[in-house]
Design a protein around this motif. Structure first.
Motif, PDB file in Angstrom:
ATOM      1  N   PRO A 160     -11.594  -1.644 -25.202  1.00 21.77           N
ATOM      2  CA  PRO A 160     -12.590  -2.704 -24.962  1.00 21.77           C
ATOM      3  C   PRO A 160     -11.984  -4.048 -24.559  1.00 21.77           C
ATOM      4  O   PRO A 160     -12.654  -4.853 -23.901  1.00 21.77           O
ATOM      5  N   ARG A 161     -10.742  -4.305 -24.915  1.00 22.40           N
ATOM      6  CA  ARG A 161     -10.102  -5.566 -24.517  1.00 22.40           C
ATOM      7  C   ARG A 161      -9.584  -5.512 -23.075  1.00 22.40           C
ATOM      8  O   ARG A 161      -9.197  -6.528 -22.522  1.00 22.40           O
ATOM      9  N   ARG A 162      -9.570  -4.335 -22.509  1.00 19.90           N
ATOM     10  CA  ARG A 162      -9.088  -4.131 -21.131  1.00 19.90           C
ATOM     11  C   ARG A 162      -7.686  -4.700 -20.929  1.00 19.90           C
ATOM     12  O   ARG A 162      -7.406  -5.390 -19.958  1.00 19.90           O
ATOM     13  N   ASP A 163      -6.821  -4.420 -21.893  1.00 17.77           N
ATOM     14  CA  ASP A 163      -5.435  -4.851 -21.762  1.00 17.77           C
ATOM     15  C   ASP A 163      -4.505  -3.736 -22.217  1.00 17.77           C
ATOM     16  O   ASP A 163      -4.955  -2.733 -22.792  1.00 17.77           O
ATOM     17  N   GLY A 164      -3.228  -3.895 -21.916  1.00 15.93           N
ATOM     18  CA  GLY A 164      -2.256  -2.893 -22.288  1.00 15.93           C
ATOM     19  C   GLY A 164      -0.875  -3.510 -22.431  1.00 15.93           C
ATOM     20  O   GLY A 164      -0.605  -4.615 -21.940  1.00 15.93           O
ATOM     21  N   PHE A 165      -0.001  -2.791 -23.096  1.00 11.25           N
ATOM     22  CA  PHE A 165       1.368  -3.239 -23.306  1.00 11.25           C
ATOM     23  C   PHE A 165       2.349  -2.266 -22.649  1.00 11.25           C
ATOM     24  O   PHE A 165       2.124  -1.060 -22.621  1.00 11.25           O
ATOM     25  N   HIS A 166       3.434  -2.815 -22.113  1.00  9.25           N
ATOM     26  CA  HIS A 166       4.510  -2.017 -21.519  1.00  9.25           C
ATOM     27  C   HIS A 166       3.967  -1.088 -20.434  1.00  9.25           C
ATOM     28  O   HIS A 166       4.300   0.092 -20.376  1.00  9.25           O
ATOM     29  N   THR A 167       3.167  -1.646 -19.568  1.00  9.19           N
ATOM     30  CA  THR A 167       2.589  -0.866 -18.480  1.00  9.19           C
ATOM     31  C   THR A 167       3.582  -0.767 -17.321  1.00  9.19           C
ATOM     32  O   THR A 167       4.375  -1.684 -17.074  1.00  9.19           O
ATOM     33  N   VAL A 168       3.528   0.338 -16.579  1.00 10.74           N
ATOM     34  CA  VAL A 168       4.465   0.596 -15.491  1.00 10.74           C
ATOM     35  C   VAL A 168       3.685   0.963 -14.231  1.00 10.74           C
ATOM     36  O   VAL A 168       2.883   1.900 -14.244  1.00 10.74           O
ATOM     37  N   VAL A 169       3.930   0.206 -13.161  1.00 10.43           N
ATOM     38  CA  VAL A 169       3.306   0.466 -11.868  1.00 10.43           C
ATOM     39  C   VAL A 169       4.419   0.694 -10.854  1.00 10.43           C
ATOM     40  O   VAL A 169       5.229  -0.199 -10.609  1.00 10.43           O
ATOM     41  N   ARG A 170       4.445   1.874 -10.247  1.00  8.56           N
ATOM     42  CA  ARG A 170       5.477   2.207  -9.248  1.00  8.56           C
ATOM     43  C   ARG A 170       4.794   2.376  -7.888  1.00  8.56           C
ATOM     44  O   ARG A 170       3.837   3.138  -7.759  1.00  8.56           O
ATOM     45  N   ILE A 171       5.296   1.649  -6.880  1.00 12.11           N
ATOM     46  CA  ILE A 171       4.665   1.619  -5.559  1.00 12.11           C
ATOM     47  C   ILE A 171       5.694   2.049  -4.519  1.00 12.11           C
ATOM     48  O   ILE A 171       6.754   1.433  -4.383  1.00 12.11           O
ATOM     49  N   ALA A 172       5.366   3.101  -3.766  1.00  4.48           N
ATOM     50  CA  ALA A 172       6.299   3.618  -2.765  1.00  4.48           C
ATOM     51  C   ALA A 172       6.547   2.608  -1.654  1.00  4.48           C
ATOM     52  O   ALA A 172       7.679   2.413  -1.216  1.00  4.48           O
ATOM     53  N   ASP A 173       5.479   1.948  -1.178  1.00  6.38           N
ATOM     54  CA  ASP A 173       5.596   0.903  -0.149  1.00  6.38           C
ATOM     55  C   ASP A 173       4.674  -0.238  -0.524  1.00  6.38           C
ATOM     56  O   ASP A 173       3.475  -0.202  -0.231  1.00  6.38           O
ATOM     57  N   ALA A 174       5.224  -1.252  -1.171  1.00  6.78           N
ATOM     58  CA  ALA A 174       4.408  -2.360  -1.667  1.00  6.78           C
ATOM     59  C   ALA A 174       3.987  -3.321  -0.571  1.00  6.78           C
ATOM     60  O   ALA A 174       3.206  -4.248  -0.831  1.00  6.78           O
ATOM     61  N   THR A 175       4.474  -3.150   0.658  1.00  2.00           N
ATOM     62  CA  THR A 175       4.009  -3.980   1.768  1.00  2.00           C
ATOM     63  C   THR A 175       2.762  -3.387   2.423  1.00  2.00           C
ATOM     64  O   THR A 175       2.109  -4.056   3.226  1.00  2.00           O
ATOM     65  N   ALA A 176       2.440  -2.138   2.105  1.00  5.34           N
ATOM     66  CA  ALA A 176       1.308  -1.447   2.720  1.00  5.34           C
ATOM     67  C   ALA A 176       0.052  -1.634   1.875  1.00  5.34           C
ATOM     68  O   ALA A 176       0.113  -1.724   0.647  1.00  5.34           O
ATOM     69  N   GLU A 177      -1.116  -1.682   2.549  1.00  7.84           N
ATOM     70  CA  GLU A 177      -2.393  -1.880   1.871  1.00  7.84           C
ATOM     71  C   GLU A 177      -3.465  -0.972   2.468  1.00  7.84           C
ATOM     72  O   GLU A 177      -3.323  -0.466   3.584  1.00  7.84           O
ATOM     73  N   ASP A 178      -4.546  -0.806   1.736  1.00  9.72           N
ATOM     74  CA  ASP A 178      -5.746  -0.185   2.265  1.00  9.72           C
ATOM     75  C   ASP A 178      -6.690  -1.302   2.702  1.00  9.72           C
ATOM     76  O   ASP A 178      -7.033  -2.166   1.894  1.00  9.72           O
ATOM     77  N   PRO A 179      -7.094  -1.344   3.970  1.00 12.88           N
ATOM     78  CA  PRO A 179      -7.891  -2.479   4.461  1.00 12.88           C
ATOM     79  C   PRO A 179      -9.237  -2.623   3.766  1.00 12.88           C
ATOM     80  O   PRO A 179      -9.724  -3.747   3.588  1.00 12.88           O
ATOM     81  N   GLN A 180      -9.866  -1.516   3.351  1.00 12.36           N
ATOM     82  CA  GLN A 180     -11.150  -1.618   2.664  1.00 12.36           C
ATOM     83  C   GLN A 180     -11.005  -2.246   1.281  1.00 12.36           C
ATOM     84  O   GLN A 180     -11.806  -3.088   0.878  1.00 12.36           O
ATOM     85  N   VAL A 181      -9.970  -1.807   0.560  1.00  8.46           N
ATOM     86  CA  VAL A 181      -9.716  -2.404  -0.755  1.00  8.46           C
ATOM     87  C   VAL A 181      -9.432  -3.890  -0.615  1.00  8.46           C
ATOM     88  O   VAL A 181      -9.981  -4.721  -1.345  1.00  8.46           O
ATOM     89  N   ARG A 182      -8.564  -4.233   0.319  1.00  6.97           N
ATOM     90  CA  ARG A 182      -8.196  -5.639   0.508  1.00  6.97           C
ATOM     91  C   ARG A 182      -9.415  -6.482   0.887  1.00  6.97           C
ATOM     92  O   ARG A 182      -9.621  -7.586   0.349  1.00  6.97           O
ATOM     93  N   ALA A 183     -10.239  -5.989   1.799  1.00  9.20           N
ATOM     94  CA  ALA A 183     -11.409  -6.751   2.230  1.00  9.20           C
ATOM     95  C   ALA A 183     -12.387  -6.960   1.084  1.00  9.20           C
ATOM     96  O   ALA A 183     -12.930  -8.060   0.900  1.00  9.20           O
ATOM     97  N   HIS A 184     -12.610  -5.919   0.280  1.00 11.64           N
ATOM     98  CA  HIS A 184     -13.537  -6.051  -0.848  1.00 11.64           C
ATOM     99  C   HIS A 184     -13.004  -7.040  -1.875  1.00 11.64           C
ATOM    100  O   HIS A 184     -13.737  -7.916  -2.357  1.00 11.64           O
ATOM    101  N   PHE A 185     -11.718  -6.919  -2.192  1.00 13.79           N
ATOM    102  CA  PHE A 185     -11.142  -7.807  -3.194  1.00 13.79           C
ATOM    103  C   PHE A 185     -11.075  -9.240  -2.685  1.00 13.79           C
ATOM    104  O   PHE A 185     -11.270 -10.191  -3.453  1.00 13.79           O
ATOM    105  N   ASP A 186     -10.819  -9.426  -1.400  1.00 12.21           N
ATOM    106  CA  ASP A 186     -10.848 -10.771  -0.819  1.00 12.21           C
ATOM    107  C   ASP A 186     -12.220 -11.416  -1.006  1.00 12.21           C
ATOM    108  O   ASP A 186     -12.323 -12.607  -1.334  1.00 12.21           O
ATOM    109  N   ARG A 187     -13.281 -10.642  -0.795  1.00  9.76           N
ATOM    110  CA  ARG A 187     -14.639 -11.181  -0.965  1.00  9.76           C
ATOM    111  C   ARG A 187     -14.894 -11.568  -2.416  1.00  9.76           C
ATOM    112  O   ARG A 187     -15.492 -12.622  -2.689  1.00  9.76           O
ATOM    113  N   VAL A 188     -14.457 -10.731  -3.353  1.00  9.78           N
ATOM    114  CA  VAL A 188     -14.626 -11.039  -4.776  1.00  9.78           C
ATOM    115  C   VAL A 188     -13.873 -12.316  -5.139  1.00  9.78           C
ATOM    116  O   VAL A 188     -14.406 -13.200  -5.822  1.00  9.78           O
TER     117      VAL A 188
END
Length: 264
Positions: free
Chosen positions: A28-56
């Motif tokens: 319910p707190r929507r938080d976590g500890f010692h989380t790990v995010v691994r990204i194969a190409d962190a320069t790449a994006e999905d245009p739909q995700v980016r556009a939606h998040f930009d609007r938000v």
């Protein structure tokens, strides 16, 4: 303790997966500890995700994603520079103005710490030293795999021009409970196939305000270092001591729950 480990191919998918892992009924707190995010190409994006998040972000008054990313690596400025030395010089020329323009940058920016670390003898340029070290090792017959650090340093330490350490958190100085710098440590690893990888440790990660832009900025920094050393950019791993969806979870749910059409 709520935690997660995810691996995705680009920043958009990694960010959505991380948020989705936090946004569960059992957390319910929507938080976590010692989380790990691994990204194969962190320069790449999905245009739909980016556009939606930009609007938000625009609707709720957040800084643009590019502004966040540029605090770690100013990609547009770098694209107009012929060398790392020119990039350092031009960034230093505008650094004080950047700190005055945005209250969030009053303590400096991450890239400012890299190219103009406040050493005892004046600003220390550490970007070109790190590139030189990577180049030298990559050209050798037996390169070191893990000798490329952006580390924690004490403000009283003597930081010579040729140092390989790039402090992003300063012990004894950066003691605020919140704010800059949340990035504590960054390290690069040279693989035997001439691929450069990166791992970053955050003391805290705000998933709505900062995380997406931070992933992009770190990915672009990694890509730049690899390019300058004639290497392939590899994966980015981000470890957060504490990660949280701090606000506006309802607004981001359509994208993190795959309710918008993602690119193939």
């Amino acid at each position: 303790m709520h935690t997660f480990t995810i691996a995705e191919k680009n920043t958009s998918l990694a960010w959505t997966a991380a948020c989705r892992a936090l946004d569960v009924a059992a957390n319910p707190r929507r938080d976590g500890f010692h989380t790990v995010v691994r990204i194969a190409d962190a320069t790449a994006e999905d245009p739909q995700v980016r556009a939606h998040f930009d609007r938000v972000r625009d609707e709720y008054g957040y800084e643009p994603i590019e502004t966040v990313a540029n605090t770690i690596f100013p990609s547009m400025l770098a694209a107009t520079c012929s060398s790392p030395e020119e990039l350092v010089r031009r960034y230093r020329e505008i650094y004080e103005r950047l700190k005055r323009m945005d209250r969030g940058n009053r303590g400096g920016t991450y890239f400012g710490r890299i190219v103009a670390y406040p050493g005892e003898g004046g600003p220390v340029n550490q970007l070109t030293a790190l590139i030189a070290r990577i180049r030298l090792q990559a050209s050798s017959s037996g390169p070191m795999s893990a000798a490329y650090e952006m580390d924690v340093a004490h403000p009283d330490d003597v930081v010579p021009e040729e140092t390989w350490s790039t402090p992003v958190h300063v012990a004894g100085k950066d003691n605020r409970y919140r704010g800059f710098p949340c990035l504590s440590h960054c390290s690069f690893q040279l693989d035997r196939d001439r691929t450069l990888h990166a791992v970053a440790l955050y003391r805290s990660h705000y998933m709505v305000a900062r995380a997406y832009g931070n992933y992009l900025g770190l990915g672009r920094l990694l890509a730049y270092l690899a390019q300058q050393a004639n290497l392939h950019p590899g994966s980015l791993t981000v470890v957060a001591g504490h990660a949280q969806i701090e606000n506006h979870v309802t607004a981001i749910r359509p994208v993190i729950q795959n309710q918008i059409q993602l690119s193939a």
